[in-house]
Structure formats: C-alpha cells, structure tokens
Write a protein that holds these residues in place. Structure first.
Motif, PDB file in Angstrom:
ATOM      1  N   ALA A   1     -14.167   7.663 -30.868  1.00 52.12           N
ATOM      2  CA  ALA A   1     -14.397   6.537 -29.964  1.00 52.12           C
ATOM      3  C   ALA A   1     -14.233   5.189 -30.662  1.00 52.12           C
ATOM      4  O   ALA A   1     -14.077   4.166 -30.000  1.00 52.12           O
ATOM      5  N   ASP A   2     -14.263   5.178 -31.994  1.00 55.56           N
ATOM      6  CA  ASP A   2     -14.116   3.931 -32.747  1.00 55.56           C
ATOM      7  C   ASP A   2     -12.657   3.535 -32.980  1.00 55.56           C
ATOM      8  O   ASP A   2     -12.371   2.398 -33.372  1.00 55.56           O
ATOM      9  N   LEU A   3     -11.749   4.469 -32.759  1.00 60.92           N
ATOM     10  CA  LEU A   3     -10.362   4.253 -33.179  1.00 60.92           C
ATOM     11  C   LEU A   3      -9.660   3.103 -32.467  1.00 60.92           C
ATOM     12  O   LEU A   3      -8.859   2.392 -33.088  1.00 60.92           O
ATOM     13  N   LYS A   4      -9.948   2.888 -31.201  1.00 62.39           N
ATOM     14  CA  LYS A   4      -9.286   1.794 -30.475  1.00 62.39           C
ATOM     15  C   LYS A   4      -9.604   0.454 -31.126  1.00 62.39           C
ATOM     16  O   LYS A   4      -8.712  -0.386 -31.314  1.00 62.39           O
ATOM     17  N   GLU A   5     -10.883   0.250 -31.485  1.00 62.68           N
ATOM     18  CA  GLU A   5     -11.269  -1.028 -32.087  1.00 62.68           C
ATOM     19  C   GLU A   5     -10.714  -1.164 -33.506  1.00 62.68           C
ATOM     20  O   GLU A   5     -10.304  -2.253 -33.919  1.00 62.68           O
ATOM     21  N   ILE A   6     -10.683  -0.061 -34.246  1.00 69.91           N
ATOM     22  CA  ILE A   6     -10.092  -0.094 -35.585  1.00 69.91           C
ATOM     23  C   ILE A   6      -8.599  -0.407 -35.481  1.00 69.91           C
ATOM     24  O   ILE A   6      -8.067  -1.229 -36.236  1.00 69.91           O
ATOM     25  N   ALA A   7      -7.925   0.234 -34.518  1.00 70.80           N
ATOM     26  CA  ALA A   7      -6.488  -0.001 -34.329  1.00 70.80           C
ATOM     27  C   ALA A   7      -6.212  -1.446 -33.940  1.00 70.80           C
ATOM     28  O   ALA A   7      -5.256  -2.055 -34.435  1.00 70.80           O
ATOM     29  N   LEU A   8      -7.031  -2.014 -33.079  1.00 66.77           N
ATOM     30  CA  LEU A   8      -6.843  -3.409 -32.687  1.00 66.77           C
ATOM     31  C   LEU A   8      -7.000  -4.322 -33.899  1.00 66.77           C
ATOM     32  O   LEU A   8      -6.196  -5.233 -34.124  1.00 66.77           O
ATOM     33  N   MET A   9      -8.030  -4.070 -34.724  1.00 69.16           N
ATOM     34  CA  MET A   9      -8.252  -4.879 -35.927  1.00 69.16           C
ATOM     35  C   MET A   9      -7.047  -4.780 -36.863  1.00 69.16           C
ATOM     36  O   MET A   9      -6.570  -5.801 -37.375  1.00 69.16           O
TER      37      MET A   9
ATOM     38  N   TYR B   1     -12.553  -1.652 -47.528  1.00 72.66           N
ATOM     39  CA  TYR B   1     -13.289  -2.248 -46.405  1.00 72.66           C
ATOM     40  C   TYR B   1     -12.381  -3.247 -45.713  1.00 72.66           C
ATOM     41  O   TYR B   1     -11.610  -3.953 -46.349  1.00 72.66           O
ATOM     42  N   GLN B   2     -12.448  -3.255 -44.398  1.00 71.81           N
ATOM     43  CA  GLN B   2     -11.720  -4.220 -43.586  1.00 71.81           C
ATOM     44  C   GLN B   2     -12.700  -4.773 -42.564  1.00 71.81           C
ATOM     45  O   GLN B   2     -13.381  -4.007 -41.873  1.00 71.81           O
ATOM     46  N   ILE B   3     -12.764  -6.081 -42.475  1.00 76.77           N
ATOM     47  CA  ILE B   3     -13.631  -6.759 -41.521  1.00 76.77           C
ATOM     48  C   ILE B   3     -12.748  -7.475 -40.506  1.00 76.77           C
ATOM     49  O   ILE B   3     -11.794  -8.169 -40.875  1.00 76.77           O
TER      50      ILE B   3
END
Length: 196
Positions: free
Chosen positions: A18-26, A102-104
């Motif tokens: 469920a986290d992948l969409k936000e990680i992909a957008l970042m 780490y990626q912010i």
C-alpha cells in the motif's frame, strides 16, 4: 513481533504494498532524485524494484522472523502523511555489513526527517540485526546527505572519482562508514530507550 517504531511524531514501519504509490510518486521527482544514483523513475520501474522486497518482508513477517530486507516507510504519526522511506541492504560477502539508504519527499525537507531516518537505521542495524558495520555513500554535492551521515557518527572513508554520469556531468561518489565499536554504549542505550 514489533512492526513499527515511533519517535516524537514519526513512525517507521516495514514497507507494504500500500506504500508503493507514494514511494513511486516521490521517486518520480527530479528534485528528490537530483543526487541519487538512480531516478527519476517511472511508477512501473519503482514498483518492479520494490515489489520483491515487499514480498520477502511479508513472507518473513508471516513466519514471525526479522525480514531479510529491511525497507521502511516513514510517516507522520498523527496524520499518517507520507514522509519518505529508508532501508538497510546487506552487502554481499560480508555478513553484518549493511548499506544505508534514505529518501525524503521534497514536501518534507528541512524538518529533520533525514537525520531521524539515519538515526533509526543506526538503531535497527546495531540492535535488531547485530550488524558490525554500516556503509553509506552519496554523490559529491549532496551536502544534506553528507551532513546527515556525519551527524549520526559516520566517518569519511574516501572518494571514488567519476563514479556517476548524470545530465552530462560526472560526479564522484563519497564513501562513509560507521563501526559498532565506535558508538558509545550510552548512545545505543539511548536509542534502545527511544525505539525499543
């Protein structure tokens, strides 16, 4: 088994599908990927890269064992807003040596989240994984990442010249390391008190 760790208003949890969409957008943003050795990426590329790690994490957690791949999502505790992600990757042929990453997200910069992520990875590696060493790297010019690592106790270990070609320009790779024996026991106790 513990699945998340809190510090102030920050939550670190094992990465889920469920986290992948936000990680992909970042990771699709030029601003976020400016100093990284990869990206910006398409959503498909990010999904393909992270999906095997998430499957492995989910399988390990079903067996109630510490995941072989330590990939975490970072969120605000109160709102659940996405902050970024961080990870520890085992380095081949040297059990107990991990590469940190780490990626912010750029919407969360200059709030201390990179330092918090690095501190959490130090805790997790040296207490949960019984690591003997952490290895870090960044491209020359990535002053924020360099400061984050040195603030967490990492020492400069060298430079690999002309390591990365990006937009027609060569960048050196800066290398950092942190040995477990170089961390005062008092600091590890403090980290255990925060996250343990």
């Amino acid at each position: 088994m513990k699945l998340e760790w809190n510090k102030d208003n920050i939550v670190f949890s094992y990465c889920k599908g469920a986290d992948l969409k936000e990680i992909a957008l970042m990771l699709s943003k030029e601003s976020v990927c400016k100093y990284m050795f990869f990206g910006p990426n398409t959503e498909e590329t990010t999904m393909a890269y992270f999906s095997p790690f998430i499957s492995s994490i989910e399988n390990d957690l079903k067996e109630e064992k510490i995941p072989d791949f330590s990939v975490f999502t970072i969120r605000e505790k109160d709102s659940g807003n996405f902050i970024g992600q961080c990870a520890l990757f085992p380095i081949e042929f040297t059990n107990g040596n991990y590469l940190i990453g780490y990626q912010i997200d750029d919407t969360q910069w200059e709030k201390g989240y990179g330092s918090a992520a690095c501190e959490f990875l130090v805790y997790y590696a040296f207490t949960m994984l019984d690591a003997f060493r952490l290895t870090g790297d960044c491209t020359e010019g990535n002053v924020a990442s360099e400061k984050t690592m040195t603030k967490s106790g990492f020492q400069s270990e060298g430079r690999q010249k002309r390591y990365w070609l990006h937009n027609g320009k060569w960048y050196d790779r800066l290398l950092f390391g942190l040995m477990k024996e170089d961390i005062p026991e008092k600091r590890l106790e403090s980290l255990r008190g925060i996250y343990g």
